[in-house]
Design a protein around this motif. Sequence first.
Motif, PDB file in Angstrom:
ATOM      1  N   THR A  63    -112.900 -43.784 -31.253  1.00  0.00           N
ATOM      2  CA  THR A  63    -113.677 -44.904 -31.273  1.00  0.00           C
ATOM      3  C   THR A  63    -113.098 -46.220 -32.715  1.00  0.00           C
ATOM      4  OG1 THR A  63    -115.314 -44.658 -32.417  1.00  0.00           O
ATOM      5  CG2 THR A  63    -115.120 -44.155 -29.526  1.00  0.00           C
ATOM      6  N   ALA A  64    -112.273 -44.866 -33.073  1.00  0.00           N
ATOM      7  CA  ALA A  64    -111.973 -45.195 -34.975  1.00  0.00           C
ATOM      8  C   ALA A  64    -111.076 -46.650 -35.203  1.00  0.00           C
ATOM      9  CB  ALA A  64    -111.970 -44.050 -35.674  1.00  0.00           C
ATOM     10  N   LYS A  65    -111.198 -47.474 -36.074  1.00  0.00           N
ATOM     11  CA  LYS A  65    -109.804 -48.375 -35.888  1.00  0.00           C
ATOM     12  C   LYS A  65    -108.723 -47.622 -36.128  1.00  0.00           C
ATOM     13  CE  LYS A  65    -113.240 -52.441 -37.623  1.00  0.00           C
ATOM     14  NZ  LYS A  65    -113.353 -52.598 -38.111  1.00  0.00           N
ATOM     15  N   PRO A  66    -107.342 -48.552 -35.804  1.00  0.00           N
ATOM     16  CA  PRO A  66    -106.127 -47.786 -36.369  1.00  0.00           C
ATOM     17  C   PRO A  66    -105.634 -47.656 -37.890  1.00  0.00           C
ATOM     18  CG  PRO A  66    -106.175 -50.168 -35.720  1.00  0.00           C
ATOM     19  CD  PRO A  66    -107.934 -49.981 -35.735  1.00  0.00           C
ATOM     20  N   VAL A  67    -106.558 -46.475 -38.738  1.00  0.00           N
ATOM     21  CA  VAL A  67    -106.161 -46.325 -40.124  1.00  0.00           C
ATOM     22  C   VAL A  67    -105.206 -45.164 -39.986  1.00  0.00           C
ATOM     23  CG1 VAL A  67    -106.570 -46.329 -42.393  1.00  0.00           C
ATOM     24  CG2 VAL A  67    -108.173 -47.325 -41.265  1.00  0.00           C
ATOM     25  N   THR A  68    -103.814 -45.364 -40.387  1.00  0.00           N
ATOM     26  CA  THR A  68    -102.967 -44.832 -40.280  1.00  0.00           C
ATOM     27  C   THR A  68    -102.436 -44.043 -41.745  1.00  0.00           C
ATOM     28  OG1 THR A  68    -100.806 -46.323 -40.573  1.00  0.00           O
ATOM     29  CG2 THR A  68    -101.652 -45.466 -38.086  1.00  0.00           C
ATOM     30  N   GLU A  69    -102.460 -45.278 -42.739  1.00  0.00           N
ATOM     31  CA  GLU A  69    -101.884 -44.465 -44.268  1.00  0.00           C
ATOM     32  C   GLU A  69    -102.603 -44.763 -45.298  1.00  0.00           C
ATOM     33  OE1 GLU A  69     -97.897 -45.978 -44.648  1.00  0.00           O
ATOM     34  OE2 GLU A  69     -97.272 -44.389 -46.189  1.00  0.00           O
ATOM     35  N   VAL A  70    -102.876 -44.220 -46.598  1.00  0.00           N
ATOM     36  CA  VAL A  70    -103.871 -44.826 -47.356  1.00  0.00           C
ATOM     37  C   VAL A  70    -103.065 -43.987 -48.751  1.00  0.00           C
ATOM     38  CG1 VAL A  70    -105.610 -44.179 -48.450  1.00  0.00           C
ATOM     39  CG2 VAL A  70    -105.391 -44.507 -45.728  1.00  0.00           C
ATOM     40  N   GLU A  71    -103.086 -45.426 -49.931  1.00  0.00           N
ATOM     41  CA  GLU A  71    -102.924 -44.875 -51.191  1.00  0.00           C
ATOM     42  C   GLU A  71    -103.938 -44.932 -52.168  1.00  0.00           C
ATOM     43  OE1 GLU A  71     -98.909 -45.347 -53.365  1.00  0.00           O
ATOM     44  OE2 GLU A  71    -100.100 -46.607 -54.245  1.00  0.00           O
ATOM     45  N   ARG A  72    -104.183 -43.765 -52.974  1.00  0.00           N
ATOM     46  CA  ARG A  72    -105.203 -43.947 -53.514  1.00  0.00           C
ATOM     47  C   ARG A  72    -105.038 -43.085 -55.371  1.00  0.00           C
ATOM     48  NH1 ARG A  72    -109.894 -43.349 -51.469  1.00  0.00           N
ATOM     49  NH2 ARG A  72    -110.484 -43.564 -48.869  1.00  0.00           N
ATOM     50  N   ARG A  73    -105.522 -44.574 -55.685  1.00  0.00           N
ATOM     51  CA  ARG A  73    -105.366 -44.002 -57.354  1.00  0.00           C
ATOM     52  C   ARG A  73    -106.313 -44.182 -58.258  1.00  0.00           C
ATOM     53  NH1 ARG A  73     -99.935 -45.671 -59.928  1.00  0.00           N
ATOM     54  NH2 ARG A  73     -99.721 -46.122 -57.900  1.00  0.00           N
ATOM     55  N   PHE A  74    -106.702 -42.914 -58.902  1.00  0.00           N
ATOM     56  CA  PHE A  74    -108.121 -43.065 -59.939  1.00  0.00           C
ATOM     57  C   PHE A  74    -107.687 -43.381 -61.384  1.00  0.00           C
ATOM     58  CE2 PHE A  74    -109.555 -40.986 -56.111  1.00  0.00           C
ATOM     59  CZ  PHE A  74    -110.834 -42.005 -55.935  1.00  0.00           C
ATOM     60  N   THR A  75    -108.023 -43.828 -61.634  1.00  0.00           N
ATOM     61  CA  THR A  75    -106.716 -43.657 -63.691  1.00  0.00           C
ATOM     62  C   THR A  75    -108.598 -43.812 -64.707  1.00  0.00           C
ATOM     63  OG1 THR A  75    -105.201 -45.453 -62.525  1.00  0.00           O
ATOM     64  CG2 THR A  75    -105.825 -45.184 -64.940  1.00  0.00           C
ATOM     65  N   LEU A  76    -108.580 -42.984 -65.840  1.00  0.00           N
ATOM     66  CA  LEU A  76    -109.630 -42.558 -66.404  1.00  0.00           C
ATOM     67  C   LEU A  76    -108.709 -43.126 -67.680  1.00  0.00           C
ATOM     68  CD1 LEU A  76    -109.980 -39.204 -67.009  1.00  0.00           C
ATOM     69  CD2 LEU A  76    -111.578 -41.563 -66.580  1.00  0.00           C
ATOM     70  N   ASP A  77    -109.017 -44.500 -68.418  1.00  0.00           N
ATOM     71  CA  ASP A  77    -109.088 -45.961 -69.563  1.00  0.00           C
ATOM     72  C   ASP A  77    -109.760 -45.691 -70.531  1.00  0.00           C
ATOM     73  OD1 ASP A  77    -108.020 -47.014 -71.066  1.00  0.00           O
ATOM     74  OD2 ASP A  77    -107.714 -48.584 -69.490  1.00  0.00           O
ATOM     75  N   GLY A  78    -110.209 -44.410 -71.235  1.00  0.00           N
ATOM     76  CA  GLY A  78    -111.639 -44.749 -72.283  1.00  0.00           C
ATOM     77  C   GLY A  78    -112.729 -44.238 -71.544  1.00  0.00           C
ATOM     78  N   ASP A  79    -113.431 -45.258 -71.483  1.00  0.00           N
ATOM     79  CA  ASP A  79    -115.073 -44.648 -70.922  1.00  0.00           C
ATOM     80  C   ASP A  79    -114.496 -45.689 -69.195  1.00  0.00           C
ATOM     81  OD1 ASP A  79    -115.792 -44.110 -73.670  1.00  0.00           O
ATOM     82  OD2 ASP A  79    -117.126 -46.509 -73.532  1.00  0.00           O
ATOM     83  N   GLU A  80    -113.631 -45.676 -69.112  1.00  0.00           N
ATOM     84  CA  GLU A  80    -114.087 -46.606 -67.763  1.00  0.00           C
ATOM     85  C   GLU A  80    -113.162 -45.364 -66.756  1.00  0.00           C
ATOM     86  OE1 GLU A  80    -114.075 -51.406 -68.618  1.00  0.00           O
ATOM     87  OE2 GLU A  80    -112.084 -50.274 -67.811  1.00  0.00           O
ATOM     88  N   LEU A  81    -113.502 -45.379 -65.201  1.00  0.00           N
ATOM     89  CA  LEU A  81    -112.786 -44.875 -64.289  1.00  0.00           C
ATOM     90  C   LEU A  81    -112.497 -46.052 -63.695  1.00  0.00           C
ATOM     91  CD1 LEU A  81    -112.378 -42.925 -62.959  1.00  0.00           C
ATOM     92  CD2 LEU A  81    -113.943 -42.220 -61.843  1.00  0.00           C
TER      93      LEU A  81
END
Lengths: 158, 158
Positions: free
Chosen positions: B115-133
């Motif tokens: 019953t899930a929606k057709p998601v077929t590909e994902v790209e995830r980018r986490f970047t630490l920049d000083g105090d920020e994620l």
Amino acid sequence: MNEIALHHDVAPLRVLLGTWRGEGQGDYPTIDPFSYTEEVTFGHVGKPFLAYGQKTWRQPDGFPLHAESGYLRLPSWDTAELVLAHPTGIVEVTEGTWDGTQLLLRSTLIGRTATAKPVTEVERRFTLDGDELRYTVAMAAMGLPLTHHLAAILRRVR
Amino acid sequence: MNEIALHHDVAPLRVLLGTWRGEGQGDYPTIDPFSYTEEVTFGHVGKPFLAYGQKTWRQPDGFPLHAESGYLRLPSWDTAELVLAHPTGIVEVTEGTWDGTQLLLRSTLIGRTATAKPVTEVERRFTLDGDELRYTVAMAAMGLPLTHHLAAILRRVR
């Protein structure tokens, strides 16, 4: 437990809500048998799914063994879907049935990272019996067919 | 954060540990743009992985939007694997790189319940920049190619 109303779509799963704790035994042809303490939580936030989390510990030293986390949905009141992630680099999509006391789920997909062990199939059975939540897990891994792996008996602690 | 020593295999990820909170924006060609408040936690129990959990809420009423949970491992000190489960009936296996400030992950497998929606590909980018994620998520879904979906800026709250 919380004060938010349980979503109608998962109302039949109300009996699972809370945190369950108990003891289990693990076996598999490729490893030595082992015992563990376990905690399982079924939670909700008022949306059409339950959040599922599981942790196990070795006794008597309390060293953490396994963990897994995911989400449980009911496409209809007697069919169920559980998606899970494992710290071993494995994800599971399992689908099956819920009859009011038993959740019987069989993997329809197992996904693995490049470094994960070759698990290819899983069957999970949760059974409510009075105050107890019992479950068993059978697994096809390391080239073996679906074989008994885990059995535990839990009681609700909150 | 806790008193248990971080496992050597995930030592380079120490900078991510803790709970991060902030605001994000979502866009996708098939939906209206939306804003959300988010909390992301990277935790550990002394084993060779970090537990990852994410929750988002609509503002100003705090209605829960999305959640996801999974585990992050480093096969080597500059390669990374993240496995995730979503309450939408989707699981992700993503693999990529960690360079000390940026985690760049691309799906190698997306699994879905019936019953899930057709998601077929994902790209995830986490970047630490000083105090920020900061992070971004791009997604191929509903028949579209990999397309920007989420961007958020978080700060460590504990």
